[in-house]
Design a protein around this motif. Structure first.
Motif, PDB file in Angstrom:
ATOM      1  N   UNK A  53      42.271  58.618  39.298  1.00  0.00           N
ATOM      2  CA  UNK A  53      41.870  58.054  40.583  1.00  0.00           C
ATOM      3  C   UNK A  53      42.462  56.665  40.762  1.00  0.00           C
ATOM      4  N   UNK A  54      42.514  56.237  42.022  1.00  0.00           N
ATOM      5  CA  UNK A  54      43.123  54.963  42.385  1.00  0.00           C
ATOM      6  C   UNK A  54      42.087  54.081  43.055  1.00  0.00           C
ATOM      7  N   UNK A  55      42.062  52.829  42.635  1.00  0.00           N
ATOM      8  CA  UNK A  55      41.215  51.831  43.269  1.00  0.00           C
ATOM      9  C   UNK A  55      42.145  50.904  44.050  1.00  0.00           C
ATOM     10  N   UNK A  71      44.565  54.057  38.466  1.00  0.00           N
ATOM     11  CA  UNK A  71      45.621  53.238  39.069  1.00  0.00           C
ATOM     12  C   UNK A  71      44.933  52.192  39.929  1.00  0.00           C
ATOM     13  N   UNK A  72      45.507  50.996  39.944  1.00  0.00           N
ATOM     14  CA  UNK A  72      44.917  49.928  40.744  1.00  0.00           C
ATOM     15  C   UNK A  72      45.995  49.328  41.628  1.00  0.00           C
ATOM     16  N   UNK A  73      45.731  49.333  42.929  1.00  0.00           N
ATOM     17  CA  UNK A  73      46.665  48.758  43.892  1.00  0.00           C
ATOM     18  C   UNK A  73      46.069  47.437  44.366  1.00  0.00           C
ATOM     19  N   UNK A  74      46.835  46.353  44.197  1.00  0.00           N
ATOM     20  CA  UNK A  74      46.336  45.025  44.539  1.00  0.00           C
ATOM     21  C   UNK A  74      47.511  44.081  44.738  1.00  0.00           C
ATOM     22  N   UNK A  75      47.268  43.016  45.499  1.00  0.00           N
ATOM     23  CA  UNK A  75      48.301  41.987  45.660  1.00  0.00           C
ATOM     24  C   UNK A  75      48.335  41.046  44.451  1.00  0.00           C
ATOM     25  N   UNK A  76      47.375  41.175  43.550  1.00  0.00           N
ATOM     26  CA  UNK A  76      47.322  40.333  42.354  1.00  0.00           C
ATOM     27  C   UNK A  76      48.318  40.881  41.331  1.00  0.00           C
TER      28      UNK A  76
END
Length: 94
Positions: free
Chosen positions: A40-42, A77-82
């Protein structure tokens, strides 16, 4: 099946901190919706530029209980601007 969870925060929020807030966001937005058998993706909103270790530990507490840190490494999976967000999260959970 891949589950995407786009976290929702007040438009004014740019920083996430606090173990209780992490637990609350998980409970309200992911609890009962995540199937730990699957990847899963956060998705963290782009305007969030800082995530404190206290928030990470609160938010990921239930996930770690279910799949462990290695499960987070493999299935989340992690989608972030960080930059390098996943390594930041893993380091804060060890």
């Amino acid at each position: 099946m891949h589950n995407n969870f786009e976290l929702i925060f007040d438009k004014m929020v740019t920083k996430l901190a606090g173990n209780p807030l992490g637990k609350q966001v998980f409970k309200e937005q992911l609890l009962g919706k995540v199937n730990y058998e699957n990847n899963f993706t956060i998705i963290i909103p782009e305007r969030i530029d800082t995530i404190a270790s206290s928030f990470i530990q609160g938010f990921f507490e239930d996930i770690v209980k279910n799949i462990g840190i290695s499960g987070i490494e493999d299935k989340v999976s992690i989608i972030s601007s960080i930059p390098d967000i996943k390594n930041l999260i893993i380091r804060n959970l060890l």
